[in-house]
Design an enzyme around this catalytic site. Structure first.
Site, PDB file in Angstrom:
ATOM      1  N   ARG A 202       0.844  -1.377   0.067  1.00  0.00           N
ATOM      2  CA  ARG A 202      -0.118  -0.040   0.004  1.00  0.00           C
ATOM      3  C   ARG A 202       0.930   1.302  -0.038  1.00  0.00           C
ATOM      4  O   ARG A 202       0.358   2.271  -0.559  1.00  0.00           O
ATOM      5  CB  ARG A 202      -0.798  -0.024   1.201  1.00  0.00           C
ATOM      6  CG  ARG A 202      -2.124  -0.792   0.767  1.00  0.00           C
ATOM      7  CD  ARG A 202      -3.127  -0.900   1.957  1.00  0.00           C
ATOM      8  NE  ARG A 202      -2.635  -1.187   3.347  1.00  0.00           N
ATOM      9  CZ  ARG A 202      -3.073  -1.478   4.383  1.00  0.00           C
ATOM     10  NH1 ARG A 202      -4.418  -1.363   4.824  1.00  0.00           N
ATOM     11  NH2 ARG A 202      -2.509  -2.057   5.437  1.00  0.00           N
TER      12      ARG A 202
ATOM     13  N   LYS B 221       2.964 -18.637   5.285  1.00  0.00           N
ATOM     14  CA  LYS B 221       2.412 -19.111   6.176  1.00  0.00           C
ATOM     15  C   LYS B 221       1.933 -17.792   6.995  1.00  0.00           C
ATOM     16  O   LYS B 221       2.461 -16.640   6.712  1.00  0.00           O
ATOM     17  CB  LYS B 221       3.312 -19.945   7.301  1.00  0.00           C
ATOM     18  CG  LYS B 221       4.586 -18.956   7.780  1.00  0.00           C
ATOM     19  CD  LYS B 221       5.178 -19.896   8.858  1.00  0.00           C
ATOM     20  CE  LYS B 221       4.326 -19.779  10.247  1.00  0.00           C
ATOM     21  NZ  LYS B 221       5.305 -19.560  11.166  1.00  0.00           N
TER      22      LYS B 221
ATOM     23  N   ASP C   8       6.578 -23.503   3.057  1.00  0.00           N
ATOM     24  CA  ASP C   8       6.978 -24.004   4.411  1.00  0.00           C
ATOM     25  C   ASP C   8       8.548 -23.853   4.312  1.00  0.00           C
ATOM     26  O   ASP C   8       9.099 -24.940   3.829  1.00  0.00           O
ATOM     27  CB  ASP C   8       6.324 -25.408   4.768  1.00  0.00           C
ATOM     28  CG  ASP C   8       6.714 -25.444   6.102  1.00  0.00           C
ATOM     29  OD1 ASP C   8       7.953 -25.507   6.648  1.00  0.00           O
ATOM     30  OD2 ASP C   8       5.901 -26.188   6.852  1.00  0.00           O
ATOM     31  N   HIS C   9       9.152 -22.794   5.001  1.00  0.00           N
ATOM     32  CA  HIS C   9      10.629 -22.979   4.705  1.00  0.00           C
ATOM     33  C   HIS C   9      11.309 -23.929   5.265  1.00  0.00           C
ATOM     34  O   HIS C   9      12.602 -24.182   4.747  1.00  0.00           O
ATOM     35  CB  HIS C   9      11.038 -21.467   5.105  1.00  0.00           C
ATOM     36  CG  HIS C   9      11.347 -21.131   6.432  1.00  0.00           C
ATOM     37  ND1 HIS C   9      10.338 -20.978   7.532  1.00  0.00           N
ATOM     38  CD2 HIS C   9      12.479 -21.594   7.263  1.00  0.00           C
ATOM     39  CE1 HIS C   9      10.927 -20.813   8.687  1.00  0.00           C
ATOM     40  NE2 HIS C   9      12.020 -21.087   8.504  1.00  0.00           N
TER      41      HIS C   9
ATOM     42  N   LYS D   2      14.973 -26.315   3.496  1.00  0.00           N
ATOM     43  CA  LYS D   2      16.336 -26.749   4.236  1.00  0.00           C
ATOM     44  C   LYS D   2      17.102 -27.977   3.769  1.00  0.00           C
ATOM     45  O   LYS D   2      16.441 -28.629   3.434  1.00  0.00           O
ATOM     46  CB  LYS D   2      16.029 -26.804   5.794  1.00  0.00           C
ATOM     47  CG  LYS D   2      15.833 -25.625   6.561  1.00  0.00           C
ATOM     48  CD  LYS D   2      15.500 -25.607   8.007  1.00  0.00           C
ATOM     49  CE  LYS D   2      14.918 -24.321   8.653  1.00  0.00           C
ATOM     50  NZ  LYS D   2      15.514 -23.285   8.858  1.00  0.00           N
TER      51      LYS D   2
ATOM     52  N   GLU E 219      14.990 -22.555  20.162  1.00  0.00           N
ATOM     53  CA  GLU E 219      15.148 -21.175  19.587  1.00  0.00           C
ATOM     54  C   GLU E 219      15.833 -20.799  21.155  1.00  0.00           C
ATOM     55  O   GLU E 219      15.212 -20.854  22.085  1.00  0.00           O
ATOM     56  CB  GLU E 219      14.191 -20.489  18.793  1.00  0.00           C
ATOM     57  CG  GLU E 219      13.892 -20.893  17.907  1.00  0.00           C
ATOM     58  CD  GLU E 219      12.723 -20.240  17.011  1.00  0.00           C
ATOM     59  OE1 GLU E 219      13.147 -19.378  16.355  1.00  0.00           O
ATOM     60  OE2 GLU E 219      11.620 -20.289  17.139  1.00  0.00           O
TER      61      GLU E 219
ATOM     62  N   ASP F 129       2.604 -21.930  15.373  1.00  0.00           N
ATOM     63  CA  ASP F 129       3.894 -21.308  14.694  1.00  0.00           C
ATOM     64  C   ASP F 129       4.876 -22.232  14.105  1.00  0.00           C
ATOM     65  O   ASP F 129       5.520 -21.804  12.986  1.00  0.00           O
ATOM     66  CB  ASP F 129       4.237 -20.314  15.690  1.00  0.00           C
ATOM     67  CG  ASP F 129       5.413 -19.540  15.309  1.00  0.00           C
ATOM     68  OD1 ASP F 129       5.263 -18.797  14.209  1.00  0.00           O
ATOM     69  OD2 ASP F 129       6.749 -19.297  15.742  1.00  0.00           O
TER      70      ASP F 129
ATOM     71  N   HIS G 113       5.925 -26.621  10.165  1.00  0.00           N
ATOM     72  CA  HIS G 113       7.362 -27.074   9.798  1.00  0.00           C
ATOM     73  C   HIS G 113       7.495 -28.338  10.661  1.00  0.00           C
ATOM     74  O   HIS G 113       8.211 -29.198   9.579  1.00  0.00           O
ATOM     75  CB  HIS G 113       8.150 -26.037  10.541  1.00  0.00           C
ATOM     76  CG  HIS G 113       7.948 -24.480  10.321  1.00  0.00           C
ATOM     77  ND1 HIS G 113       7.697 -24.144   9.126  1.00  0.00           N
ATOM     78  CD2 HIS G 113       7.924 -23.391  10.984  1.00  0.00           C
ATOM     79  CE1 HIS G 113       7.647 -22.918   8.831  1.00  0.00           C
ATOM     80  NE2 HIS G 113       7.943 -22.246  10.219  1.00  0.00           N
TER      81      HIS G 113
ATOM     82  N   LYS H 266      10.679 -21.187  22.592  1.00  0.00           N
ATOM     83  CA  LYS H 266      11.339 -20.200  22.531  1.00  0.00           C
ATOM     84  C   LYS H 266      12.211 -19.896  24.016  1.00  0.00           C
ATOM     85  O   LYS H 266      11.594 -20.266  24.809  1.00  0.00           O
ATOM     86  CB  LYS H 266      10.583 -18.866  22.002  1.00  0.00           C
ATOM     87  CG  LYS H 266       9.852 -18.791  20.944  1.00  0.00           C
ATOM     88  CD  LYS H 266       9.904 -17.660  20.221  1.00  0.00           C
ATOM     89  CE  LYS H 266       9.228 -17.953  18.687  1.00  0.00           C
ATOM     90  NZ  LYS H 266       9.993 -18.063  17.681  1.00  0.00           N
TER      91      LYS H 266
HETATM   92  C1  BG6 Z   1       8.925 -19.023  11.475  1.00  0.00           C
HETATM   93  C2  BG6 Z   1       8.095 -18.937  12.839  1.00  0.00           C
HETATM   94  O1  BG6 Z   1       8.130 -19.795  10.656  1.00  0.00           O
HETATM   95  O2  BG6 Z   1      10.013 -20.035  11.606  1.00  0.00           O
HETATM   96  C3  BG6 Z   1       9.109 -18.293  13.772  1.00  0.00           C
HETATM   97  O3  BG6 Z   1       7.180 -17.963  12.707  1.00  0.00           O
HETATM   98  C4  BG6 Z   1      10.476 -19.112  13.888  1.00  0.00           C
HETATM   99  O4  BG6 Z   1       8.518 -17.874  15.043  1.00  0.00           O
HETATM  100  C5  BG6 Z   1      11.117 -19.464  12.592  1.00  0.00           C
HETATM  101  O5  BG6 Z   1      11.385 -18.293  14.765  1.00  0.00           O
HETATM  102  C6  BG6 Z   1      12.287 -20.440  12.732  1.00  0.00           C
HETATM  103  O6  BG6 Z   1      12.807 -20.688  11.470  1.00  0.00           O
HETATM  104  P1  BG6 Z   1      14.408 -20.905  11.435  1.00  0.00           P
HETATM  105  O7  BG6 Z   1      14.554 -21.424   9.985  1.00  0.00           O
HETATM  106  O8  BG6 Z   1      15.170 -20.007  12.054  1.00  0.00           O
HETATM  107  O9  BG6 Z   1      14.405 -22.517  12.169  1.00  0.00           O
END
Ligand code: BG6
Length: 487
Positions: free
Chosen positions: A46, A145, A174-175, A179, A213, A232, A237, A337
């Site tokens: 925007r 996501k 979905d990243h 990996k 994390e 999350d 993931h 976390k």
């Molecule tokens: C994201 C989450 O999808 O993945 C985050 O929203 C998380 O909260 C992150 O920290 C973790 O990704 P990676 O690649 O750092 O393990």
């Protein structure tokens, strides 16, 4: 082989993901000469920005490099409002102008990196403007996501998207699937005669997945407080990772063959009923503490978080996969976390030998473990028993450890690089399919419902910097979680 010439249109281009992940990934691909010969990025959101301003913003996250200026010429920007189909007209004319001036074919990827409330609207406006299909060119849609926040909303979102794009045009990102180490799971399992025969209930005692994390919510409190660790990290993931660990061999290494096998895994999850949730799932929330002499605030004191929040920043889960291969093998997953370190790993615990010849006092290891380190220090560690040199027959556990970093000159691509490139080439293997996303939600939904409707299910506090609530240890009846810091 390079992908066809195309334009990537990023909605939500003034957002964080674009700056931190997407543009740097594209630059990396560019440096490696992997982008199509004719290629452009059209950022859309925007805010009013000129191409130059957009390029400047991109700069912040790009390393200084001789190719940078050339790359930046591929970046364009168009302000777009989202109130009506009319609002997309300027986008359409801008696309026309870019394709004509740069001689790029009208192949488009639309990337939705916006708040999810726009996921239904943007595809509609694209369709209203004739942009979602073409007889001659490809049109694809990448969806970031979260893909729904409940089973119901995920189903609804699928229906909405399918009104405007067909399933084979939709790429749900979905990243974790991007990996390298997650993909390597398939190669480890299905190209090694020493692992493949053992990968089942006969030889595997249990499987454990930890995704820890050390960071907290880092300014994302507003989002996170409505999400929590289950939504999350786990629903998407980590269940996708389970799909790779547990699936049958696909017929071929191809999108649908692999995605069919992942779906079957999800369909075989033994449902956790609402009244069983406290037996199988432990949730926690970090509290204030001192880490390395520094005072750290608790989750409820993070900006954007409700002072009485019951959102989990930690979840541990035990579950079963009711199928031929995995009958009776418990799977354990935990993620959180503000844990002591950042590590994601899969631990395959093999069963013991039938009889221990070497006594228990000196032979500490109870079974062999194969540890797949997803990150950091990507690699594979195998733990096995070996004779302690010297008199007698004492056994000790030793490590055989492979690190990706030992592969000289090999670049492990960042997840977004791999995934963007795959979509450009029309390969959806590493993207989640709609039916699998719904199946994953179906498994997770009773847990969310139980938490929301039954205030008696505890949420345990754990001091920031520790491994989560002690009660998560009780999920594992025999044995314990592996604590990666201790190796
Ligand atoms: C994201 C989450 O999808 O993945 C985050 O929203 C998380 O909260 C992150 O920290 C973790 O990704 P990676 O690649 O750092 O393990």
């Amino acid at each position: 082989q390079k992908a066809e010439n195309q334009i990537l249109i990023i909605f939500g281009a003034s957002g964080d993901l674009t700056k931190r992940k997407l543009i740097p990934a594209l630059f990396e691909l560019y440096k490696q000469n992997l982008l199509p010969d004719k290629f452009a990025v059209l950022g859309a959101s925007r805010s009013t920005l000129s191409d130059d301003e957009f390029r400047k913003r991109a700069d912040e996250f790009l390393p200084n490099n001789e190719k940078l200026d050339e790359f930046k010429k591929k970046l364009f920007y168009q302000a777009v409002q989202n109130n009506s189909a009319e609002d997309f007209k300027p986008l359409k004319s801008r696309l026309k102008e870019i394709t004509e001036s740069l001689g790029i074919e009208k192949n488009y990827i639309f990337y939705l990196s916006t708040p999810p409330s726009l996921y239904g609207i943007i595809p509609k406006f694209l369709t209203d403007n004739g942009l979602s299909t073409s007889n001659k060119y490809f049109r694809r849609l990448i969806v970031e996501k979260p893909f729904g926040t409940t089973l119901e909303s995920a189903k609804e979102l699928n229906i909405q998207l399918l009104n405007y794009f067909s399933e084979n045009q939709i790429y749900r990102i979905d990243h974790y699937l991007g990996k390298e180490t997650v993909q390597n799971m398939l190669v480890t399992r299905f190209s090694n005669g020493i692992f493949e025969p053992l990968w089942n209930r006969r030889y595997i005692d249990r499987i454990e997945i930890t995704s820890a994390e050390s960071l907290g919510v880092e300014g994302r409190g507003g989002y996170y407080d409505h999400s929590g660790a289950l939504r999350d990290m786990l629903q998407n993931h980590l269940l996708q990772v389970v799909g790779f660990v547990a699936m049958e061999a696909p017929v071929v290494v191809e999108a649908n063959a692999i995605r069919n096998e992942i779906l079957k895994v999800f369909q075989s999850f033994r449902p956790i009923q609402e009244n069983e949730v406290s037996r199988y799932v432990i949730r926690g929330q970090y509290t204030e503490s001192k880490i390395g002499g520094q005072q750290v605030v608790g989750y409820r004191d993070e900006p954007g978080v409700d002072r009485f929040s019951r959102t989990e920043t930690f979840v541990a889960l035990k579950f079963f996969i009711d199928n031929w291969r995995w009958a009776g093998v418990p799977f354990y997953i935990r993620t959180g976390k503000k844990l002591p370190t950042r590590v994601t790993e899969i631990v395959i615990h093999f069963k013991n030998v039938p009889h221990n010849l070497f006594g228990t006092s000196s032979f500490e290891h109870s079974n062999n473990q194969l540890i797949i380190r997803i990150q950091p220090d990507e690699g594979i560690l195998l733990k096995f028993g070996m004779k302690t040199p010297g008199a007698g027959f004492k056994a000790q556990t030793v490590n055989m450890d492979f690190h990706y970093s030992d592969l000289a000159d090999t670049n492990v691509p960042a997840a977004y690089e791999r995934l963007l490139l795959d979509c450009m080439q029309g390969d959806a293997t590493l993207y989640a399919r709609g039916d699998a996303v719904e199946a994953a939600w179906k498994f997770v939904q009773p847990i969310l419902t139980a938490w929301e409707t039954n205030p008696e299910i505890p949420i345990y506090g754990y001091p920031a910097g520790t491994w989560g609530p002690e009660d998560s240890d009780k999920l594992i009846l025999h044995g314990q979680w592996r604590y990666p810091c201790k190796n």
